[in-house]
Design a protein around this motif. Structure first.
Motif, PDB file in Angstrom:
ATOM      1  N   VAL A 192      59.870  -9.782  78.208  1.00  0.00           N
ATOM      2  CA  VAL A 192      60.810  -8.795  78.144  1.00  0.00           C
ATOM      3  C   VAL A 192      62.222  -9.393  77.584  1.00  0.00           C
ATOM      4  N   THR A 193      61.957 -10.038  76.627  1.00  0.00           N
ATOM      5  CA  THR A 193      63.051 -10.954  75.828  1.00  0.00           C
ATOM      6  C   THR A 193      63.702 -10.272  74.836  1.00  0.00           C
ATOM      7  N   PRO A 194      64.637 -10.609  74.149  1.00  0.00           N
ATOM      8  CA  PRO A 194      65.127  -9.869  72.897  1.00  0.00           C
ATOM      9  C   PRO A 194      64.010  -9.627  71.948  1.00  0.00           C
ATOM     10  N   ASN A 195      64.201  -8.761  71.129  1.00  0.00           N
ATOM     11  CA  ASN A 195      63.043  -8.392  70.107  1.00  0.00           C
ATOM     12  C   ASN A 195      62.470  -9.498  69.223  1.00  0.00           C
ATOM     13  N   ASP A 196      63.292 -10.227  68.708  1.00  0.00           N
ATOM     14  CA  ASP A 196      62.752 -11.112  67.572  1.00  0.00           C
ATOM     15  C   ASP A 196      61.963 -12.198  68.351  1.00  0.00           C
ATOM     16  N   LEU A 197      61.886 -12.501  69.694  1.00  0.00           N
ATOM     17  CA  LEU A 197      61.160 -13.432  70.304  1.00  0.00           C
ATOM     18  C   LEU A 197      59.793 -12.812  70.610  1.00  0.00           C
ATOM     19  N   HIS A 198      59.442 -11.456  70.745  1.00  0.00           N
ATOM     20  CA  HIS A 198      58.311 -10.808  71.123  1.00  0.00           C
ATOM     21  C   HIS A 198      57.095 -11.306  70.330  1.00  0.00           C
ATOM     22  N   SER A 199      56.991 -11.503  69.055  1.00  0.00           N
ATOM     23  CA  SER A 199      55.862 -11.849  68.462  1.00  0.00           C
ATOM     24  C   SER A 199      55.789 -13.668  68.685  1.00  0.00           C
ATOM     25  N   VAL A 200      56.843 -14.484  68.767  1.00  0.00           N
ATOM     26  CA  VAL A 200      56.450 -15.695  68.782  1.00  0.00           C
ATOM     27  C   VAL A 200      56.077 -16.009  70.136  1.00  0.00           C
ATOM     28  N   ILE A 201      56.431 -15.367  71.103  1.00  0.00           N
ATOM     29  CA  ILE A 201      55.829 -15.748  72.417  1.00  0.00           C
ATOM     30  C   ILE A 201      54.596 -15.152  72.695  1.00  0.00           C
TER      31      ILE A 201
END
Ligand code: NAD
Length: 356
Positions: free
Chosen positions: A76-85
């Motif tokens: 549930v982080t900012p959008n740019d971290l969705h894929s990385v995490i």
């Protein structure tokens, strides 16, 4: 004893708190093991609020994934971290639930899909609007054939004022992927396409505008509470988008999204026209427009508890893993969605229709 899903949540901001309060804290099939946020006070606060001082707190999700015995993470982080995490967690053998939008680029959405396939684990991205009772009712109505052929429609989420986290990550393109088109569009375009029976999109055309970015007093609704606003921060995304999507089966969809625009009131809607009936999904219910024995007839279904839709999505994720329930969302839908949204941005920039 029935097995519980050992889950950790990454990101404990506005929406992260909603997941914890409305879902993880109440779902008897979930064992909430750890919380992770760059700002550890947010995790501490939630631990106190939930009366769960036993939950471990981390600021680095990699350390958390290494140390805790987890079945799944909720991102549930900012959008740019969705894929990385998500990719990191899938590569470490975990199931992943992630907030919308799926990713900020097609490339990132493809990486998530590939990591899910390689790991054999579940990747589900939030599609909470599908889990409203009115959406289920309309889905069943259309699936029964009672609406006939669905051949066109319109959808949108238009706010008079409601810019989330002005100056922070929400209004910074590199972090959010865009403005209301990606933030709100992912909700209503997904709902419309899902209700239409998932026809394949083939072309899009769009226009975007940013008319409120310079006016710091324009974020004056409840939605401004999402994200952390930063005075004098970046605002390089649109505040309004209009567009048009064509599908392989000949159907089309008009779209409209705004965080700020001079309209009467905020509206969320999906309207689809079928040969036997038209359907309308709205903020507060569902309507069907049809004809019986030569008379126009309207049906209306009021929604039950709209606050439960995020929880319903998360419970479905739990049942997929624990009970093998059939998946409602597959990563290809995420790739298709981000392809549509990025093509709409490209069309807005070039002034031309983009073939998908
Ligand atoms: N489905 C919905 O209805 C809905 C509604 C609002 C927001 N969202 C989505 O939820 C996500 C979060 O939005 P929000 O409004 O809660 O934003 P937010 O800024 O309030 O919260 C994000 C949190 O993530 C934390 N964070 C940032 N980087 C991190 C990292 N590397 N590791 C751990 N934590 C980190 C931040 O400190 C912050 O507490 C977004 O993707 C947004 O699109 C969905």
């Amino acid at each position: 004893m029935t097995k519980k899903l050992r889950i950790a949540q990454i990101g404990v901001g506005g929406m992260g708190s909603v997941h914890l309060r409305l879902s993880h804290a109440k779902n008897p099939r979930i064992e909430l093991v750890a919380l992770c946020d760059l700002i550890p006070e947010r995790c501490e606060r939630m631990r106190r609020e939930l009366g769960r001082e036993d939950i471990a707190v981390y600021t680095d999700y990699r350390e958390m994934i290494e140390k805790e015995q987890l079945d799944a993470v909720d991102i549930v982080t900012p959008n740019d971290l969705h894929s990385v995490i998500a990719v990191y967690a899938l590569e470490h053998g975990l199931n992943v639930f992630c907030e919308k939008p799926d990713a900020v680029s097609v490339e990132e959405a493809l990486k998530m899909q590939a990591a899910a396939e390689a790991s054999g684990k579940v990747l589900m991205v939030m599609r909470n609007n599908r889990y409203t009772q009115k959406a289920r009712y309309l889905k069943d109505f259309i699936a029964s054939g009672a609406a006939g052929e669905i051949y066109c429609g319109r959808c949108g989420w238009i706010r008079r004022r409601g810019i989330p986290g002005r100056g922070g990550w929400f209004t910074t393109k590199a972090r959010s992927g865009g403005g209301p088109l990606i933030d709100l569009g992912v909700h209503m375009i997904d709902l419309a396409i899902w209700l239409m029976g998932s026809p394949r999109p083939v072309a899009v055309s769009g226009c975007t505008y940013s008319k409120f970015s310079g006016d710091e007093s324009a974020a004056d609704s409840e939605h401004a509470a999402f994200g952390d606003a930063q005075k004098g921060g970046t605002f390089d995304v649109e505040d309004l988008a209009m567009g048009f999507i064509r599908f392989e089966n000949g159907a089309c969809l008009q779209i409209e999204f705004s965080w700020a625009s001079n309209i009467k009131e905020e509206k969320r809607f999906v309207e689809l026209r079928g040969t036997k009936a038209g359907i309308s999904w709205q903020g507060d219910g569902a309507e069907i427009y049809t004809e019986q024995n030569g008379y126009p007839v309207d049906l209306r279904r009021t929604d039950g508890d709209p606050s439960s839709e995020h929880d319903a999505a998360l419970r479905h994720f739990t049942r997929i893993i624990l009970d093998g329930e059939e998946k409602d969302y597959v990563p290809q839908q995420g790739v298709d969605m981000i392809r549509i949204l990025t093509a709409l941005y490209e069309s807005a920039e070039t002034g031309k229709e983009v073939r998908l």
